[in-house]
Design a protein around this motif. Structure first.
Motif, PDB file in Angstrom:
ATOM      1  N   HIS A  37       0.901  -1.200   0.163  1.00 26.46           N
ATOM      2  CA  HIS A  37       0.087   0.093   0.184  1.00 26.46           C
ATOM      3  C   HIS A  37       0.660   1.360  -0.233  1.00 26.46           C
ATOM      4  CE1 HIS A  37      -3.999  -1.678   0.205  1.00 26.46           C
ATOM      5  NE2 HIS A  37      -4.485  -0.408   0.246  1.00 26.46           N
ATOM      6  N   ALA A  69      -9.209   6.700  -1.948  1.00 21.60           N
ATOM      7  CA  ALA A  69      -9.712   5.302  -1.454  1.00 21.60           C
ATOM      8  C   ALA A  69      -8.537   4.443  -1.092  1.00 21.60           C
ATOM      9  CB  ALA A  69     -10.276   4.783  -2.925  1.00 21.60           C
ATOM     10  N   SER A  73      -8.598   2.666   2.602  1.00 21.51           N
ATOM     11  CA  SER A  73      -8.574   1.157   2.643  1.00 21.51           C
ATOM     12  C   SER A  73      -7.234   0.554   3.515  1.00 21.51           C
ATOM     13  CB  SER A  73      -8.495   0.574   1.097  1.00 21.51           C
ATOM     14  OG  SER A  73      -7.357   0.844   0.508  1.00 21.51           O
ATOM     15  N   TRP A  74      -5.992   1.362   3.252  1.00 22.14           N
ATOM     16  CA  TRP A  74      -4.908   1.019   3.947  1.00 22.14           C
ATOM     17  C   TRP A  74      -5.161   1.129   5.285  1.00 22.14           C
ATOM     18  CZ3 TRP A  74      -1.544   4.484   6.628  1.00 22.14           C
ATOM     19  CH2 TRP A  74      -0.272   3.697   7.191  1.00 22.14           C
ATOM     20  N   LEU A  77      -7.472  -1.835   6.633  1.00 26.36           N
ATOM     21  CA  LEU A  77      -6.697  -3.002   6.649  1.00 26.36           C
ATOM     22  C   LEU A  77      -5.700  -2.909   7.788  1.00 26.36           C
ATOM     23  CD1 LEU A  77      -6.358  -5.335   4.879  1.00 26.36           C
ATOM     24  CD2 LEU A  77      -4.353  -4.257   3.512  1.00 26.36           C
TER      25      LEU A  77
END
Length: 615
Positions: A37, A69, A73-74, A77
């Motif tokens: 990422h 985004a 998302s990183w 996660l």
């Protein structure tokens, strides 16, 4: 460095996979995803910057949304992976603790408990259980850091080939960390002996009972001075290792910092020359900063793995030692000659002299012997060999013709019962403290009460708040603490749970009892001996250095220096005027008596009592 040097670390990784395979595999996948990422974010920042510089609003907006985004998302996660790792670490820690407990109790021998070297290694492993549990976390961290470095190499090579040197130079601090930590670990190992002594002296200084004796002796200042000397010596050794390690890592960090500055300069020069865009300069600076962070993270992970490796290797060594197969495979016989020792020798590991030297002894089935002698004569060592807690270094021990070396230890101990001076204070219900002596009947109240009666402890139940259901010991908030003598009576009762064992060993079982209680208990031992030996097969061995209450034995064996030096009845040994007679008279003088009356003479109403005859 050979693969074997990381065998313990690999074992911890396999343990994590066996303990929780779903989370272990999930943690690997998530860690690799997280490592990609930051590089992806750096690429998106570069594309967004180029679009803004070119004035392409639509493209800039698209890259901006994709960037947002990716960052969102990183973060999600990252938090999910953190939770997954936390649960995995806790489960591995629990598995390690359970394995250590199992390893401690697994072997048929107690050698690993009484070997100072093994005991020290086991103590170090128990102290560092958390570090063992974190090995999987360190491995995941290292994998993530190296993964991000690999992704960065691909991207940086596209900007300028010279930038490939940055990740390579970033490995220098990792090497320096490993080397520096090796120096630190060696210093810690050199400091361990002084540290151990200092901790022991600290315990002595802080204990109320110890303080009382030290005050009376006037030794407080001498003990404090010795503690200070040991502590400061250990601290100096640790500081030497830490200073040497710091210098190695500091030099490597300075080298990498110079490489980072050079990498940014290369990207700027490429942009000025028209060979790269502004986004590439920003991409290089971002990735270079990430490389710095990932190198630091990798360095820390390697440092922790190196530190944990010593503990993991100790863990494996103990596992290898304590999972050795039990010796022998026969069932013990019950007829054909009783207990026989021939040329039995034994030496404890690390000892300069043997504990037993060529012991020969015959005890026919249905007999009771008392083994007496001064401290260090070899009595307790003999008891350990008879209970199959050790194997003789030389000679043989046979039971009704079967060599115990060929008998399964668990099968032998199924018919053995014992009481020891160093008894265990099991902190559980009083009934279970006794019932542990015969696990199939642990909840049999009548059996427990019978064992208490045979141990002269029938009054204990009435003295406890909830009788046999009373929880004992300080580990319970409502636990009842007993006196040492009461605990010992429970231990003796535990040895009486098996009413007809093939071998009953009583090793200094009255050490914490007063003389009157001791005498009464020996009367009970006489009754127990008659029960065990009534069928002509069982054998009772009473080991003691107190000679006033062992006349119920069929034979008295005197030990000195690991050998049997005399053997016979009380009257025979007194008439011989040897070591037994000297010891007996010395103890009689100490009690200011001519000698205690025989067990069958002290109490009235026993005229019809059976008196064992000498062998």
């Amino acid at each position: 460095m050979s693969a074997d040097s990381w065998r313990g670390t690999a074992a911890m990784a396999r343990l994590a996979l066996r303990t929780d395979p779903v989370r272990a595999v999930g943690a690997v996948v998530m860690t690799l995803a997280i490592s990609a990422h930051p590089v992806l974010v750096a690429l998106l920042i570069g594309r967004l910057t180029d679009a803004v510089v070119d004035g392409d609003d639509g493209t800039a907006m698209t890259w901006g949304m994709v960037l947002a985004a990716a960052v969102a998302s990183w973060l999600a996660l990252l938090w999910y992976t953190f939770g997954l790792r936390t649960v995995l670490e806790e489960r591995v820690r629990h598995a390690v603790e359970m394995n250590i407990a199992a390893m401690s109790m697994a072997p048929w021998s107690i050698a690993h408990h009484e070997d100072p070297q093994v005991a020290e290694e086991l103590a170090l492993v128990e102290r560092d259980v958390n570090r063992l549990a974190q090995v999987i976390i360190f491995l995941l961290t290292l994998m993530g850091a190296l993964g991000q470095l690999a992704f960065a190499v691909v991207v940086l090579a596209d900007v300028h080939p010279a930038l490939l040197l940055l990740p390579v130079l970033g490995l220098v601090p990792v090497w320096a960390s490993r080397r520096g930590d090796r120096w630190r670990q060696r210093s810690l190992e050199r400091a361990t002996p002084d540290d151990n002594l200092a901790r022991e002296m600290y315990t002595v200084m802080c204990g109320a009972g110890h303080a009382q004796e030290l005050s009376v002796l006037g030794a407080q200042e001498a003990v404090r001075a010795r503690h200070r000397q040991l502590s400061e010596a250990a601290q100096r050794e640790r500081e030497r290792g830490a200073h040497r390690s710091f210098r190695a890592q500091a030099d490597a960090t300075v080298l990498f910092a110079a490489a980072y500055v050079a990498a940014v300069a290369v990207a700027v020069l490429a942009a000025v020359a028209g060979k790269a865009g502004v986004g590439d300069v920003l991409l290089t600076a971002t990735l270079a900063a990430q490389v710095t962070g990932q190198v630091t993270m990798a360095t820390d992970a390697v440092t922790q793995l190196v530190r944990a490796r010593a503990t993991a290797d100790r863990y494996l060594r103990i596992a290898d030692l304590t999972t050795a197969a039990e010796e022998g495979g026969r069932e013990p016989g019950d007829t054909g000659g009783g207990l026989r020792l021939r040329g039995v020798t034994f030496t404890y590991r690390g000892a300069d002299t043997p504990a037993l030297r060529g012991v020969d002894l015959d005890v026919p089935g249905g007999r009771t012997i008392a083994v007496v002698g001064e401290n260090g004569a070899g009595k307790t060592t003999l008891a350990k060999l008879l209970c199959r807690l050790y194997a003789p270094a030389g000679g043989t021990i046979t039971w009704h013709g079967a060599d115990l070396a060929d008998v399964r230890p668990d099968a032998w101990r199924d018919g053995v019962s014992a009481a020891y001076q160093d008894f265990v204070r099991f902190e559980t219900e009083a009934g279970h403290v006794v019932g542990l002596g015969d696990l199939p009947r642990i909840d049999d109240t009548d059996a427990v009460r019978g064992a208490l009666a045979r141990a002269d402890g029938q009054g204990l139940e009435q003295s406890l708040r909830d009788g046999l259901r009373t929880r004992l010991g300080r580990s319970h908030s409502d636990g009842t603490e007993l006196s040492t003598g009461q605990w010992q009576k429970l231990a003796v009762a535990r040895s009486m749970m098996r009413e007809t064992p093939r071998l009953l060993v009583l090793d200094e079982p009255t050490a914490s009892l007063d003389a009157e209680t001791e005498y009464r208990l020996f009367r009970h031992y006489a009754e127990a001996a008659r029960t065990v030996t009534a069928d002509g097969r069982g054998v009772v061995v009473v080991i003691t250095h107190r000679l006033g209450s062992v006349r119920f034995a069929d034979r008295i064996v005197v030990m000195a220096g690991g050998r049997i030096v005399e053997s016979g009845s009380h009257d025979e040994l007194m008439a011989a005027g040897g070591r037994y007679a000297d010891l007996y008279r010395a103890q009689a003088d100490a009690y200011a008596i001519e000698g205690p009356p025989a067990a069958d003479q002290k109490e009235s109403g026993d005229s019809g009592e059976h008196t064992p005859q000498p062998l």
